[in-house]
Design a protein around this motif. Structure first.
Motif, PDB file in Angstrom:
ATOM      1  N   SER A   1     -12.795 -18.349 -26.904  1.00  0.00           N
ATOM      2  CA  SER A   1     -11.744 -19.354 -26.779  1.00  0.00           C
ATOM      3  C   SER A   1     -12.308 -20.720 -26.420  1.00  0.00           C
ATOM      4  O   SER A   1     -11.970 -21.731 -27.044  1.00  0.00           O
ATOM      5  CB  SER A   1     -10.734 -18.916 -25.707  1.00  0.00           C
ATOM      6  OG  SER A   1      -9.802 -19.944 -25.463  1.00  0.00           O
TER       7      SER A   1
ATOM      8  N   LYS B   1      -4.512 -23.181 -18.803  1.00  0.00           N
ATOM      9  CA  LYS B   1      -5.094 -24.523 -18.907  1.00  0.00           C
ATOM     10  C   LYS B   1      -6.457 -24.497 -18.231  1.00  0.00           C
ATOM     11  O   LYS B   1      -6.575 -24.466 -17.017  1.00  0.00           O
ATOM     12  CB  LYS B   1      -4.172 -25.536 -18.221  1.00  0.00           C
ATOM     13  CG  LYS B   1      -4.711 -26.918 -18.189  1.00  0.00           C
ATOM     14  CD  LYS B   1      -3.885 -27.833 -19.041  1.00  0.00           C
ATOM     15  CE  LYS B   1      -4.312 -29.263 -18.814  1.00  0.00           C
ATOM     16  NZ  LYS B   1      -5.065 -29.789 -19.886  1.00  0.00           N
TER      17      LYS B   1
ATOM     18  N   TYR C   1      -6.823 -14.246 -25.465  1.00  0.00           N
ATOM     19  CA  TYR C   1      -5.442 -14.745 -25.402  1.00  0.00           C
ATOM     20  C   TYR C   1      -5.073 -15.225 -24.004  1.00  0.00           C
ATOM     21  O   TYR C   1      -4.307 -16.186 -23.856  1.00  0.00           O
ATOM     22  CB  TYR C   1      -4.461 -13.687 -25.908  1.00  0.00           C
ATOM     23  CG  TYR C   1      -4.513 -13.553 -27.412  1.00  0.00           C
ATOM     24  CD1 TYR C   1      -4.183 -14.629 -28.244  1.00  0.00           C
ATOM     25  CD2 TYR C   1      -4.926 -12.372 -28.010  1.00  0.00           C
ATOM     26  CE1 TYR C   1      -4.246 -14.525 -29.619  1.00  0.00           C
ATOM     27  CE2 TYR C   1      -5.001 -12.254 -29.396  1.00  0.00           C
ATOM     28  CZ  TYR C   1      -4.656 -13.337 -30.188  1.00  0.00           C
ATOM     29  OH  TYR C   1      -4.737 -13.229 -31.558  1.00  0.00           O
ATOM     30  N   ILE C   2      -5.622 -14.606 -22.981  1.00  0.00           N
ATOM     31  CA  ILE C   2      -5.369 -15.080 -21.613  1.00  0.00           C
ATOM     32  C   ILE C   2      -5.928 -16.488 -21.444  1.00  0.00           C
ATOM     33  O   ILE C   2      -5.257 -17.388 -20.937  1.00  0.00           O
ATOM     34  CB  ILE C   2      -5.982 -14.111 -20.573  1.00  0.00           C
ATOM     35  CG1 ILE C   2      -5.183 -12.805 -20.541  1.00  0.00           C
ATOM     36  CG2 ILE C   2      -6.026 -14.756 -19.187  1.00  0.00           C
ATOM     37  CD1 ILE C   2      -5.834 -11.693 -19.735  1.00  0.00           C
TER      38      ILE C   2
ATOM     39  N   GLU D   1      -6.608 -18.621 -23.789  1.00  0.00           N
ATOM     40  CA  GLU D   1      -5.867 -19.544 -24.660  1.00  0.00           C
ATOM     41  C   GLU D   1      -4.580 -20.024 -23.995  1.00  0.00           C
ATOM     42  O   GLU D   1      -4.162 -21.160 -24.207  1.00  0.00           O
ATOM     43  CB  GLU D   1      -5.518 -18.848 -25.990  1.00  0.00           C
ATOM     44  CG  GLU D   1      -6.681 -18.731 -26.940  1.00  0.00           C
ATOM     45  CD  GLU D   1      -7.089 -20.054 -27.561  1.00  0.00           C
ATOM     46  OE1 GLU D   1      -6.259 -20.702 -28.220  1.00  0.00           O
ATOM     47  OE2 GLU D   1      -8.258 -20.445 -27.354  1.00  0.00           O
ATOM     48  N   LYS D   2      -3.949 -19.177 -23.191  1.00  0.00           N
ATOM     49  CA  LYS D   2      -2.671 -19.524 -22.550  1.00  0.00           C
ATOM     50  C   LYS D   2      -2.851 -20.288 -21.244  1.00  0.00           C
ATOM     51  O   LYS D   2      -1.931 -20.935 -20.772  1.00  0.00           O
ATOM     52  CB  LYS D   2      -1.853 -18.259 -22.268  1.00  0.00           C
ATOM     53  CG  LYS D   2      -1.469 -17.495 -23.512  1.00  0.00           C
ATOM     54  CD  LYS D   2      -0.534 -18.303 -24.369  1.00  0.00           C
ATOM     55  CE  LYS D   2      -0.164 -17.536 -25.628  1.00  0.00           C
ATOM     56  NZ  LYS D   2       0.446 -18.380 -26.621  1.00  0.00           N
TER      57      LYS D   2
END
Length: 195
Positions: A124, A83, A77-78, A80-81
């Protein structure tokens, strides 16, 4: 005289008993999944040495699994958030194409022949399905650490505590050495095939 690692660990986490050992295992596996390698196999077996019962082994296994799943998910999730620069994504794509398996099943093989660092980030970047990836991580944890627990239990059943500790440590060193050897052989073969 063999150093009593289980006793040493029990001394440090004594006030917290088995809960302290479980928290230590959780923390080690979480750090391994999120930040950097920690030789979790060694910590797992040291934790098991403090109470080599099947029940406590299952509790250790559950702590390890939860820590792996949470650490990998958090890193996923890190990433994914954030760029991620195209250059890093391209590098990840080239690495995936370099490997024989290009999907989530590679996470299962990664338990034996570690080739994927920072699995959550890799999931990811590779655009793999998180649920399927976590399923393979779960299966891999059960197989690898379940086997380590069963072998350790075997040693404690048939040998004295001192001998069981020695054989267990030798077994873990062998597991780590075989994993490293498989990873090196695999990388070398893939390098030759892709040349």
């Amino acid at each position: 005289m063999l150093f009593d690692i289980g006793g040493w660990l029990q001394g440090i986490f004594g006030p917290y008993g088995e809960l302290g050992i479980l928290l230590l295992i959780f923390f080690v596996f979480f750090i391994d999944a999120l930040f950097f390698p920690t030789l979790p196999e060694l910590f797992f077996v040291i934790g098991f040495m403090t109470n080599p019962s099947f029940e406590f082994g299952c509790e250790l296994l559950l702590a390890a699994i939860l820590a792996e799943l949470i650490g990998i998910s958090l890193l996923y999730y890190i990433v994914e958030k954030v760029k991620v620069p195209k250059r890093i994504r391209d590098l990840a794509d080239r690495y995936i194409n370099f490997l024989v398996l290009g999907d989530e099943r590679l996470l299962l093989i990664n338990r034996v022949a570690p080739m994927i660092p920072f699995a959550g980030a890799f999931i990811s970047l590779a655009d793999w399905r998180l649920s399927r990836s976590l399923f393979y991580v779960l299966i891999g944890c059960i197989l690898k650490y379940g086997a380590i627990m069963l072998m350790s239990s075997f040693f404690y059943t048939y040998f004295s505590d001192g001998a069981a500790q020695m054989y267990t440590i030798i077994f873990i060193i062998a597991v780590i050495a075989v994993s490293v050897a498989f990873a090196l052989i695999r990388k070398r073969r893939l390098g030759i095939e892709n040349s």
